[in-house]
Design an enzyme around this catalytic site. Sequence first.
Site, PDB file in Angstrom:
ATOM      1  N   SER A 108       0.834  -1.201   0.000  1.00  0.00           N
ATOM      2  CA  SER A 108       0.000   0.000   0.000  1.00  0.00           C
ATOM      3  C   SER A 108       0.875   1.260   0.000  1.00  0.00           C
ATOM      4  O   SER A 108       1.709   1.427  -0.890  1.00  0.00           O
ATOM      5  CB  SER A 108      -0.964  -0.041   1.190  1.00  0.00           C
ATOM      6  N   ASP A 262      -9.876  -3.609  -5.427  1.00  0.00           N
ATOM      7  CA  ASP A 262      -8.998  -2.627  -4.779  1.00  0.00           C
ATOM      8  C   ASP A 262      -8.989  -1.352  -5.616  1.00  0.00           C
ATOM      9  O   ASP A 262      -8.714  -1.401  -6.819  1.00  0.00           O
ATOM     10  CB  ASP A 262      -7.577  -3.213  -4.682  1.00  0.00           C
ATOM     11  N   HIS A 292      -8.052  -4.683  -1.064  1.00  0.00           N
ATOM     12  CA  HIS A 292      -6.950  -3.891  -0.521  1.00  0.00           C
ATOM     13  C   HIS A 292      -6.735  -4.199   0.965  1.00  0.00           C
ATOM     14  O   HIS A 292      -7.674  -4.251   1.740  1.00  0.00           O
ATOM     15  CB  HIS A 292      -7.206  -2.394  -0.694  1.00  0.00           C
TER      16      HIS A 292
END
Length: 322
Positions: A108, A262, A292
């Site tokens: 991320s 995501d 995600h």
Amino acid sequence: KLLIKDLKVDEVPLRIYQPKWPPTGKRRGILYFHGGAGTFGSIRAFERICCYIAKKCNSVVVSVGYRLAPEHPYPGQYFDCLNATLYFMRNLEEYHVDPALVIISGDSCGANFATVICQILLNKRDLPKVRAQVLLYPGLQGLDFHLPSYQQNASVPILFRKLVIYFCFRYLNKEPTVLEDVIQSCHVPESMKRKYKKWISADIIPDEFKIRGYVPQKSTSYKPEVHEAIKEILGITFSPLLAEDSIISQLPESYIATCEFDVLRDDGLLYKKRLEDNGVRVTWYHSENGFHGILAFFGYGVFSFSSAKKIMDSIVNYINSL
């Protein structure tokens, strides 16, 4: 099975995972920057991932506890990650790490930090060259929040589209007063839209990723006051996808993992294409059922997802192939 050591480098906590068994030769060294939008997350929360990689890859893993925004102002997170990386690269001998096998990784926003650190290190001629970058559902640009993945997954947990932009404001320590305008790309000058359309555009995303209800965005007008409020997200540091080809072409071999559900999926797809267009070898893993942040649940028994295990095993196989 692991020796785990905590230390601080320039006020930044590091946790170093090393296999207990004696090394038969030099090991790989892996830096790991955790996710959490630069505003939350910790070394401890990502311990299971780092332990798994250290054991399965017979590697030394350095997990970096960079200080969090907004208390520790942006762009301090990048300096924390860079200082940790420089410390490790200058002390490889101590950890029995092969200088030719240093890998920089993250998930991320941590994958964003890893991307930027790899770009910065190109200028450090006195250090070993990075062998590979491992980027797990990276967020790499603040230019276009209407890409197919942002539309399709705008309301998919755990990262909603509005939440991404809210976190951008929080990370930069700004009030999210113009959040809706940013969703509509009112913060991007027309000249910038034209310049970067070749790198950031729904037109570049493969058609198979548009079948889940993508609608092309109608053009919106630029608002200078919105740009002024959040212009940092258009900088190369925040949006490393905007780096010039002269930088991208020098980057190390890369592994990119993306998840179907995501909002950041297309950031990974666009970076994959940019790297490949510049002659950089990319290994890509796409999780059809992933969302995600799925790796945050890895190793939690009944709360873990089989898709997370598959991503982790794909990462391990890749690292072991280097």
